[in-house]
Design an enzyme around this catalytic site. Structure first.
Site, PDB file in Angstrom:
ATOM      1  N   HIS A  90       0.832  -1.199   0.000  1.00  0.00           N
ATOM      2  CA  HIS A  90       0.000   0.000   0.000  1.00  0.00           C
ATOM      3  C   HIS A  90       0.871   1.254   0.000  1.00  0.00           C
ATOM      4  CE1 HIS A  90      -3.302   2.664   0.737  1.00  0.00           C
ATOM      5  NE2 HIS A  90      -4.150   1.698   1.043  1.00  0.00           N
ATOM      6  N   GLY A  91       0.823   2.016  -1.095  1.00  0.00           N
ATOM      7  CA  GLY A  91       1.556   3.273  -1.166  1.00  0.00           C
ATOM      8  C   GLY A  91       0.861   4.370  -0.388  1.00  0.00           C
TER       9      GLY A  91
END
Length: 312
Positions: A90-91
């Site tokens: 997850h950025g």
């Protein structure tokens, strides 16, 4: 005055692209509302009736992905024909995931359902967009039903915590989360790791995070502001699937994979299986990151990769 003006301009610049992304997301919801009213559409948001609207939105995001990030998608052949669970890093802003589901819909005509944090459903004005694109809170029952119906289901075990407090070292922040592994075992489906190269170079969060971390742990709300939006190169890599293995609970596998966790020998077979699948998935995703990502990440190198036409 000049210094103050330049400072304000610089601050606005690093937040303007994330705000633009948010604007386009809301614009997508407005277009769906127009489509619904003009066509008097009352069908199930996941039904084929909404396919043309989904393709229009997907086409817009795919064009944006190509133009701004030179987006590439590799490893689509690793996706199963039937159901499966996609697990991804997850950025700070998961726009890479938005690019992925858009291109998957256009290339393969497949809708990937997405498990999102509950705070997403508290955002005003996005209800229809979330339903039509298959975003769900992701209870165990919902995931099992989706998999039974043949959908791909995606989840980021790190979730908002990983988005806010991971950094250019690309550390996975899963904690004790392994519910996805139990769902995969219950549904007897494979788990597929997925990662986007340079996602942390595209969007980052501020370095001093102790206060925001405490605030998040108390409220579970993402108060840490993301910034960036530089046109760095994005490549999403889909790794080889981890197949369902009915024999995953054998003592030999426990000793081989987690010999330093003797406590596993004393727990039930189902707990062992869940833990081992989670551990195996985390290792697979970390290996994908190590293979395709320069660590620590470099914004300069990520920008230069826009001019590198060689497939990595």
């Amino acid at each position: 005055v000049v210094i103050v003006s330049l400072t304000i301009s610089a601050i606005l610049a690093i937040f303007i692209v994330p705000l633009t992304v948010l604007f386009f997301i809301y614009l997508s919801n407005v277009l769906l509302l127009i489509y619904q009213r003009n066509g008097e559409v009352k069908a199930d948001p996941l039904s084929d009736v909404w396919d043309s609207a989904r393709k229009i939105i997907a086409s817009f995001w795919d064009i944006y992905a190509r133009m701004w990030h030179g987006y590439e998608l590799h490893g689509v052949e690793n996706l199963p024909e039937g159901p499966g669970i996609l697990v991804y890093y997850h950025g700070a802003i998961p726009i890479d995931y938005l690019y992925f589901v858009s291109r998957l819909l256009l290339w393969k005509k497949r809708l990937c359902l997405s498990v999102a944090d509950r705070f997403v459903f508290r955002l005003p004005g996005l209800k229809l967009l979330l339903k039509v694109t298959g975003v769900m809170p992701g209870t165990r029952e919902e995931c099992l039903i989706a998999l039974k119906n043949g959908y791909l289901v995606s989840i980021s075990p790190g979730g908002v915590r990983e988005a806010l407090f991971s950094d250019e070292s690309y550390q996975l922040m899963w904690g004790s989360r392994k519910g996805f592994a139990q769902v995969a075992l219950d549904a007897k489906v494979p788990i597929i790791p997925m990662y986007t190269q340079n996602i942390r170079e595209g969007y980052r969060t501020i370095k001093e995070r102790r206060f925001f971390r405490q605030l998040y742990e108390r409220t579970r709300l993402p108060f840490t502001p993301p910034y960036g939006g530089l046109p760095v190169k994005f490549r999403t890599f889909i790794g080889e699937p981890i197949p369902y293995d009915p024999n995953i609970t054998t003592e030999e596998l426990v000793e081989k994979v987690m010999s330093d966790c003797a406590v596993l020998l004393c727990v039930s077979r189902s707990v062992k299986a869940t833990f081992l699948v989670s551990f195996q998935t985390k290792n697979a995703l970390q290996a994908l990151i190590s293979k395709h990502q320069t660590i620590p990440g470099s914004i300069w190198k990520a920008l230069l990769e826009r001019f590198d036409k060689r497939r990595k």
